[in-house]
Each structure stands twice: as C-alpha cells, then as structure tokens.
Design a protein around this motif. Structure first.
Motif, PDB file in Angstrom:
ATOM      1  N   CYS A 172      34.079  34.693  32.349  1.00  0.00           N
ATOM      2  CA  CYS A 172      34.794  35.973  32.438  1.00  0.00           C
ATOM      3  C   CYS A 172      35.184  36.476  31.051  1.00  0.00           C
ATOM      4  O   CYS A 172      35.109  37.671  30.774  1.00  0.00           O
ATOM      5  N   ALA A 222      44.424  35.500  29.305  1.00  0.00           N
ATOM      6  CA  ALA A 222      45.087  35.341  30.607  1.00  0.00           C
ATOM      7  C   ALA A 222      44.544  36.350  31.613  1.00  0.00           C
ATOM      8  O   ALA A 222      44.318  36.023  32.774  1.00  0.00           O
ATOM      9  N   ARG A 223      44.345  37.568  31.157  1.00  0.00           N
ATOM     10  CA  ARG A 223      43.952  38.625  32.095  1.00  0.00           C
ATOM     11  C   ARG A 223      42.543  38.445  32.646  1.00  0.00           C
ATOM     12  O   ARG A 223      42.253  38.907  33.746  1.00  0.00           O
ATOM     13  N   VAL A 224      41.668  37.792  31.898  1.00  0.00           N
ATOM     14  CA  VAL A 224      40.315  37.605  32.433  1.00  0.00           C
ATOM     15  C   VAL A 224      40.042  36.187  32.927  1.00  0.00           C
ATOM     16  O   VAL A 224      39.298  35.997  33.888  1.00  0.00           O
ATOM     17  N   GLU A 225      40.659  35.206  32.299  1.00  0.00           N
ATOM     18  CA  GLU A 225      40.389  33.819  32.706  1.00  0.00           C
ATOM     19  C   GLU A 225      41.461  33.262  33.647  1.00  0.00           C
ATOM     20  O   GLU A 225      41.349  32.139  34.137  1.00  0.00           O
ATOM     21  N   GLY A 226      42.513  34.051  33.892  1.00  0.00           N
ATOM     22  CA  GLY A 226      43.529  33.637  34.861  1.00  0.00           C
ATOM     23  C   GLY A 226      44.628  32.782  34.281  1.00  0.00           C
ATOM     24  O   GLY A 226      45.797  33.023  34.537  1.00  0.00           O
ATOM     25  N   ILE A 227      44.283  31.799  33.483  1.00  0.00           N
ATOM     26  CA  ILE A 227      45.277  30.847  32.976  1.00  0.00           C
ATOM     27  C   ILE A 227      46.188  31.486  31.933  1.00  0.00           C
ATOM     28  O   ILE A 227      45.709  32.109  30.988  1.00  0.00           O
TER      29      ILE A 227
END
Lengths: 459, 459
Positions: B93, B380-385
């Motif tokens: 991502c 954070a916004r694309v990989e979630g973590i």
C-alpha cells in the motif's frame, strides 16, 4: 496427547485462507429477526425508507435474511490482508497458571492499530460509501474503538469521516481522539452545537457529558442533512454482524485444521458485533442441527440488556430519529452508572442475537467490573496481552469455566473472543491498580422507570 | 512479475522456524568492540568485575566475542512463541501511494503488549536472573517501552521488577506507568530520594525532570546495594544486541524463503538495540565478504551520536557509576532539547555498532522530528499501523529511498525495521496534529561543551 503436542501457540491461517464470503446466519434462522420499523408510521422499513441514512449496498445486506453467503469484494479482501488472518491462540500459559485440564483458545482481534475487531466492518462500510460515490460518512463513538477503526478505513480509501464522540470520552480519552485525527477524521464532542438534536439536548441537560444514544442521533442528523454523506454504525445492525463473521469463519477454519471442536464458545456482548461475528458459523451448525455448542454471552452487570432487559421494539438512539429495532433493551434512555469503566454500554442488543437468545440458542451471564479487571490482570500477566475491558468480560467467563473443569476434571475445549487491547483504557486500569474501582448493579426500580418509556408499539 | 504475485502482504514463519540460536556478530568482526573499562582503574572489566551489576550468564554473553551462535534456552523459545514470529510485511500500500518501483519490506515488532522489540531481550535477562536464583531486577526506562517489556517478562516468570522512570516521562506518560503496574512492577520517578545518586542530583538540580543517564545510575545503585537483585538494560550492551538478532534472523529467513535480497537495510538508532538486531545476520555476510548490503542508521537530528558524536570512551550513565564504553557519544551529560518527542535520546551508541560504523560497514543519517512525524502519518494512513516516533525515523528514510527510486526508475529492495507502535506517544502526535511541533538541532558549541567533559582516558 500426541496430537496435543502438534498444536502451536498461535494458529495462523495463510492469506489465501482469509474468508472470501461472509456468512449470513439469518439464512439458517427459522425465526428471523424482526424488521426495523419507521418510528413515525411504525411500518417495516424497506430499501427506499433506509436510503437517506445508509449506503445502498449496505441496506441490501441489512435486509437480506435468506442468502447464506455473501461475497467479500476484492478490495476489502486486500485490506483484510494488511491485518488478517488474526491469530487463534492456544492459551497454554493461562491453562498452566490455572492448573486446569480445560483447553482454552482465543481468537485475538487486537493486532491492528484500531486495537479491536471493529475494523472488520469499518472497512466494508467505508468501501460501499466510496463505491456509491459519496464524499464521506458520519458516525458516533463511545470508548473510541469504532471511531478509530472507521478513521483508519476512510484514510485508506481517501474519503471523509466525521465522528461524534461522547463528550465524556472526548475529554477523558484525548489519545483516542488524537489517533482519529492522525488518520484525518474530524472529531466533535457530543452533544455538540452543530445539530438540532445536540442543541436540544444541551438545552434540556446543561453540562451533560453525553451518551452513545445521543451521539448516534447527532451523527444520523448530520448524515441526512449533508449532501454526499451517509451514516455508518459499528454494532447492533445485521450488516455489522455479517461483516464480523470473518472472525468466526477464521476461528472455525483454524480449529478444523487441527480437528478441534469447542464445547463452549464465549464472547462479550455490548451491541453484539464481536459475539455475533464469532459465533455465527458455529450457530449455523447448531441451527441446522449438525452440531451442538454451548454459546455464552457475557455482559456487564451494570448494563445487563440480555439478562435483565425486555425483548421489545425500542429506539436505537436517544434522539429517537433512528428506526425502531426489536431487541433486548434496557430502554433508550438507559445510561450505565458513571463508575462503569469498561465499554459494552449500549442500551440495546443486536436483533439477530436477541432473537437467537429469545429462542434459546444461547445463554447470557453478567460480570461485575472489579472481577472483570482481576481476570484481565491475571490474563495479562501470563498471556502477555493487555486486554480491553470489554474483552475481559469474556476472559472472566472463560477462566470461570476452566476452573469448573479443574473441579470436575473435565477436559472441555473453550473458545473465547479476545476483541481488543486495553492501551486506551489505562485510566480504568489505574483505578483498578489503585484499589479504587467499584461495582454497580442497577436497581429494579431504575430499570422499571426506563422500561416505562419504551415506545407504544409494544403495547 | 509472476514471482512478485506470490509474495503475500505478510510473510509469517511457522513457530518451529523461530530461531533456536542467537547470532553473535562479534565473532565475524575483525576489529572487535573495545572492552568495557572500570571507571576507577580504567582497566578492562572481566567476569568478576561485572558480577555485582549483571547476572552471570549475561556477563558471559557480554564478554564473548568469538562464539558465532549461542543457544536460546527452551523456556525463552516458548515465551517467544507467545508473540513471535513477528510478521515481515510487504508494504504494497505504501509502494502504491508513493508510486515507486521500489519494493519495500518492514519487519514489524510492535504486535505485543509492550509495543516494541524490547521484549526480545527483556525475557532473556529476566530468565537468567531467575535461573541464578535472584529475587528480582532493577532497570531504568525513558519513553517506557523497555520498562513495559521488562514488566511483562518478570510477571511471566514471577520475579520482582523495580523500574526507575525518567520523571518527565513518569508524569507525562501515566498510562505507560499503569501498564507496568498492571504487570506488577514498582515504578519510581527518577531522580528519586531512594538512592544516594538521586539525592545528590536532586540537591544539585532542584526541580530536575530527570534523564536516562540519571535513571540508569539509580537503578544500578539499587541493584548493587539490594540483596538478590541485579541490573538489566534494554539497549547499548553487547548482550542486548545478541538477543535482538531474533529480529534479523527471522527477517532473513522470511526473505530467503522468497529468494529476496535487500539492497538497502534501514533502522532507527538510539542505543542500537533494534538496529543491531535487525542488521546482524546481514552484516555477518558482509563481514565475511559473502554479500554486500547498504546499511543505514537513522538518528534524530536532535540527538546525533553517530553523525556528530565522538568515537571515544565515555560513561554509560550520568552518575558515572557504570563502566566506560568505547562508543560514538555526545557526552554523558548530553540531554536532547526539551522539544524532542520521539525517543532515541541516549547520549551514546552500542559499542558493536560504533565499531562497525567506524570501520565503514554502515552509514548514518539524521532526520528532524517534524519530517519524521509527517512520514509516520503518511505511513499510518496507507499501511494501517500507527508507528512509534522512534520507528518513524526508519520510515522517513525508507520513503526517501523509495522516492529516489521513483526518480531513477530503479527497482531496489528496501528492508526497514518497524520497531513499535505509537499508542503511548499521542501527546507528541497531538502536537504534530495541532501544527505545534518544532525541530531542534544542537549547535556545535553545545556539543563541544559536552565533549570537553569526556573522561581523561581518551587523552
């Protein structure tokens, strides 16, 4: 015993074993959950009635009580791959600490930044909103797990997210708020002065710190009055339970791999999103008469909708703008005691689970919060994971069942849902660590007063 | 491209592929890291000299620069199974969002309650303390990751844990403190009035909010003066880098499974525990002339020990009770600017990494914190973590390298270490979200003043 040794601490499925379809338990229910009613006409709400509030595709899922399996779109499957499959953990260390012959498994949904299972449905609802060409979504959040999950999903998809956060949580959980902001969501304390309902509630109850029911009313009002927005919800609805079945489907696939059949399945219950998701595939077998399982819902003694609520039509929100749902409810004005620290504070319960409970397919018990935090601490110290207070209701019940096995010598297999982590609940843990935590059980008189205000349609 | 498609989002090893030995990179170094010196005699410290402070078995590991592989005891392997293997994630991502032809992988160590890689060494140090029949251990913690990890390990093993927490963190990170208390540790703000050194520092600097170097001095004093206790440390030491090689060994095994060879390996660097652990097996190949890798350390511009420090003998602590170590250092009195939010604030650097850097086997760069948080948010916004600020230094550098590939069209393979999550760093994130974050780079004059106080042994 030789089979035993081959079971790892964590059973991980491979990425291509992530479910490609959700399972719709309603298809196997003889008594379907009752339809949502229009709060004004008291008539069942159809597709067109729900369109101002919800996305089209989600309404279809909400109303579909016959299709047993529903395809998961590829883009959602890809998102699931970022944090799924979630591990099914064999609680070897807990078993050893308890000295129980029981075999304990838990499905852990906390290994993603939102810290809970809520992300499983958040991405779906955000996805369909984007597919429909919407600008964004509105929602409410209490403890903040759902708002965080939705913020992550909307950030990933690049659509807008407006969160109405119960004021007391907004103030006491600034870090939850900041996580949502980091993911680009706007977060407004509820009741706000942005909405008619917020203004009304602020006028009637000056200084109120808000409630989930009130935040729902605000989020719905904004969705229906703002071009290009719809409302999304993290629990209670049929669609949410449908999405959450990835939990149960993965858990069942992992157990099947090792030929394990649980005797008891335990989940905490607030609105029912985790419990419904975890148990659905097992419940399906039970409904079809293929297998039998003991299925146990655990709810807070301070918010006991299953065990002390009425099975009746009620408003889903305080502002009474939402449809009426037939469910176990404490009354839409019920707010748990201020000392209640651990989530699961919704006044109602999923209509699907309510019907299943009413029909005798599952049990429900309560737990008081000090005992819940004791179980949480015990679990954390041996299993490593610091659990969310919500999840710790299930831990408490699982430990109790395992200790019963210790007495009887039975080697039962217990499966429970560990919905999330407690990193944003440290105020409650501190209260517990300091010995300042108290319990509260609502009196019968309190509940009767709340029931008296149930809508007339039940008469 | 067909091979490409078979690489999952997350490469998980199976439990029996968790390393059974740590890799000791010193065995392959021609120039060994310099020995620790006794601060009084300035003589190299041997086994007996170190016994009052450290556990026997850990001293053996600290001094052993010839054995390439050291067995991991079974009980530690079992503990590792509770949260390992950690995933090696293909950042599909992020790659897509950047539009880069680079292939980005990260080894994610944040999926355990301590939220970081620190647990890998905490369990080892606690284990050897218990094996030696000790009652407990003492340590210091700054941001709190190490203290949390150690609390989890000691709770699991049932030994005592006394944590000296830098006062400013104790006050600003009450939730970290409560996690440690939930795991049964005692947590004391440092400088305290429990120790001679604490009293002295409080007298000399009334109102001081403490420093890592000062907390180390207190923890060491308590360990050496309390029957049945030893001191443990979360970074810098050779033994810690040894334990942390589980990160690199797992990462390499996962990459090897898919025939992937990284071109660039990136890690954040404070005391060096994560960086050393991640790169060791790759560095081993480089040292043995088998393969070549570009290895990059990223440190905060506000605490630039590699890039602007001296390679010299220095105290490991402020109180000057610890041994002298030869390392890149900013001087044991150096404290990063108060606006520095993101960990990695130790004045020195692992002697192993210092030697390797000195000998030209790796590079070092700095990043300013606003840019680091921008990278964190983007990630954070694309990989979630939601990443820890520490880890985000590596993210920043990885993104920069990936964007260079976008310019040149090169399909480089980048591996970086994602050491932990940022759940307890939301005060810093809030500052960033509010646009209030500032950067600071120490002046040459500041550093010169600090260097002037390096111990005489360097003259």
């Amino acid at each position: 015993m030789s089979v035993e040794k081959t079971i790892p601490y964590k059973i991980y499925l491979s990425e291509d074993e992530i479910p490609k379809q959700w399972y719709n338990v309603r298809a196997d229910m003889k008594n379907k959950p009752a339809p949502l009613l229009n709060p004004e006409t008291l008539k069942p709400m159809g597709f067109e009635d729900l369109r101002p509030v919800f996305c089209d595709e989600l309404i279809k899922q909400e109303l579909d009580d016959t299709t047993p399996y529903i395809d998961i779109p590829q883009e959602i499957q890809d998102f699931y791959k970022m944090y799924r499959p979630s591990p099914l953990v064999r609680a070897y260390c807990l078993e050893k600490a308890l000295g129980t012959p029981a075999k304990i498994y838990y499905k852990f949904e906390g290994n993603n930044t939102s810290g809970s299972h809520k992300l499983n449905s958040a991405i779906v609802q955000a996805y369909y909103a984007k597919q429909q060409g919407l600008k964004g979504v509105t929602t409410e959040t209490g403890a903040g797990q759902w708002g965080t999950a939705l913020s992550m999903a909307t950030a990933y998809l690049g659509i807008d997210c407006k969160v109405y956060m119960v004021k007391v949580s907004y103030e006491q959980k600034p870090f939850r708020r900041e996580v949502m902001r980091t993911y680009g969501a706007s977060v407004t304390p509820s009741p706000s002065m942005d909405t008619e309902i917020g203004k009304k509630i602020n006028a009637e109850h000056p200084g109120t710190t808000g409630s989930l029911g009130c935040a729902i009313s605000e989020a719905v009002e904004v969705a229906t009055k703002t071009e290009g927005y719809r409302y999304v919800l993290g629990s209670v609805l049929n669609q949410v339970l449908l999405h959450q079945t990835v939990i149960g489907l993965e858990a069942k696939a992992a157990l099947d791999k090792y030929g394990i059949t649980p005797d008891i399945i335990i989940g905490c219950a607030g609105g029912g999103s985790n419990l419904g998701g975890l148990i659905s595939p097992f419940m399906g077998e039970k409904l079809r008469g293929e297998k039998d399982y003991r299925i146990v819902a655990v709810e807070p003694a301070s918010c006991p909708s299953f065990t002390r609520g009425k099975f009746a039509y009620d408003f889903c929100d305080t502002g009474m703008v939402c449809p009426l749902a037939k469910m176990y409810t404490l009354g839409s004005n019920f707010i748990p005691s201020a000392n209640h620290a651990g989530g699961l504070r919704y006044h109602g319960m999923s209509p699907i689970l309510s019907q299943l409970y009413h029909d005798g397919y599952m049990e429900a018990i309560t737990a008081e919060q000090t005992a819940v935090f004791e179980a949480a601490q015990r679990f954390a110290r041996v299993e490593g994971i610091l659990p969310a207070p919500e999840s710790s209701h299930a831990i408490k019940a699982a430990i109790d069942e395992a200790l019963k096995c210790k007495e009887t010598g039975e080697e039962k297999t217990i499966l429970f849902g560990l919905t999330g982590t407690g990193y944003f609940d440290m105020v409650a843990y501190q209260k517990f660590n300091d010995g300042d935590m108290t319990d509260y059980i609502p009196t019968d008189a309190e509940l009767e007063e709340s029931f008296a205000r149930l809508p007339k349609v039940n008469d």
